[in-house]
Design a protein around this motif. Structure first.
Motif, PDB file in Angstrom:
ATOM      1  N   LYS A  92      -6.054  14.262  -8.404  1.00  0.00           N
ATOM      2  CA  LYS A  92      -7.352  14.935  -8.300  1.00  0.00           C
ATOM      3  C   LYS A  92      -7.663  15.154  -6.826  1.00  0.00           C
ATOM      4  CE  LYS A  92     -11.918  14.617 -10.381  1.00  0.00           C
ATOM      5  NZ  LYS A  92     -12.783  13.787 -11.239  1.00  0.00           N
TER       6      LYS A  92
ATOM      7  N   LYS B 123     -12.412  18.385  -6.672  1.00  0.00           N
ATOM      8  CA  LYS B 123     -12.305  17.738  -7.999  1.00  0.00           C
ATOM      9  C   LYS B 123     -11.319  18.450  -8.924  1.00  0.00           C
ATOM     10  CE  LYS B 123     -15.466  14.918  -6.626  1.00  0.00           C
ATOM     11  NZ  LYS B 123     -15.009  14.005  -5.615  1.00  0.00           N
TER      12      LYS B 123
ATOM     13  N   ILE C  44      -7.858  19.229 -10.780  1.00  0.00           N
ATOM     14  CA  ILE C  44      -6.838  18.331 -11.326  1.00  0.00           C
ATOM     15  C   ILE C  44      -5.470  19.007 -11.221  1.00  0.00           C
ATOM     16  CG2 ILE C  44      -6.013  17.142 -13.408  1.00  0.00           C
ATOM     17  CD1 ILE C  44      -8.549  15.898 -12.470  1.00  0.00           C
TER      18      ILE C  44
END
Length: 193
Positions: free
Chosen positions: A46, A51, A53
């Protein structure tokens, strides 16, 4: 009958010639980094800031032997290769796997050579790199045996460095890759265990 004897003799000579090469094996210590991962393992990272992924999956794990007929070597070189695919990075998909770890050893007494690749960046795993401790902020976890691997400028394999490629790779002795920092400063931490 004479032709059959000549063919058998040539076959025996060729077999004995090819079987003269001795196999070199990796020892347990040398395979420690290779054996951190198993086929099917997923590495989920991450981005600390965005944020976002990113997931990589270990596709294959194999040790093969290479021996070139006309090389000045009487040893079959073991080559350990760990391949992965990446779900979000174009070009590193299941159809186009990339080597994550490539490890070779040319002679029984030679030093082991590790080459680690991840997301199109290449790193040499030198045993003289100092171990350090590393904290991951996203999962509040600390590690005590981490190698910080810098980008291998000599081994670009014809690829240019791009801003989103890793410049530094953090390799934990027990878990493998736990973190990487890209050339543009993005920090990606592993969030699955």
């Amino acid at each position: 009958m004479k032709n059959i004897i000549i063919k058998i003799t040539l076959s025996v000579l060729l077999l004995s010639f090819f079987s003269c090469a001795k196999k070199v094996y990796f020892n347990e210590q040398e395979l420690e980094k290779f054996n951190v991962y198993e086929r099917g393992d997923a590495l989920v990272f991450k981005n600390i800031n965005t944020k976002q992924i990113d997931t990589s999956i270990i596709i294959s794990k194999d040790i093969t032997y290479d021996w070139q007929l006309f090389a000045n070597s009487k040893y079959k070189t073991p080559i350990a290769i760990l391949k992965y695919s990446n779900k979000t990075l174009p070009g590193v998909s299941v159809e186009n796997q990339d080597d994550m770890i490539a490890m070779s050893k040319s002679k029984p007494t030679s030093e082991r050579i590790y080459s680690v690749s991840y997301l199109k960046s290449h790193f040499l795993f030198k045993e003289d790199i100092t171990l350090q401790s590393e904290d991951l902020c996203l999962i509040d976890k600390s590690f005590d045996n981490v190698y910080k691997l810098p980008y291998d400028k000599k081994n670009t394999r014809g690829r240019n460095k791009f801003n989103n490629n890793p410049e530094f790779l953090y390799w934990d002795v027990d878990y493998g890759i736990i973190k990487y920092i890209t050339f543009n400063g993005d920090i990606w931490e592993r969030i699955n265990w």
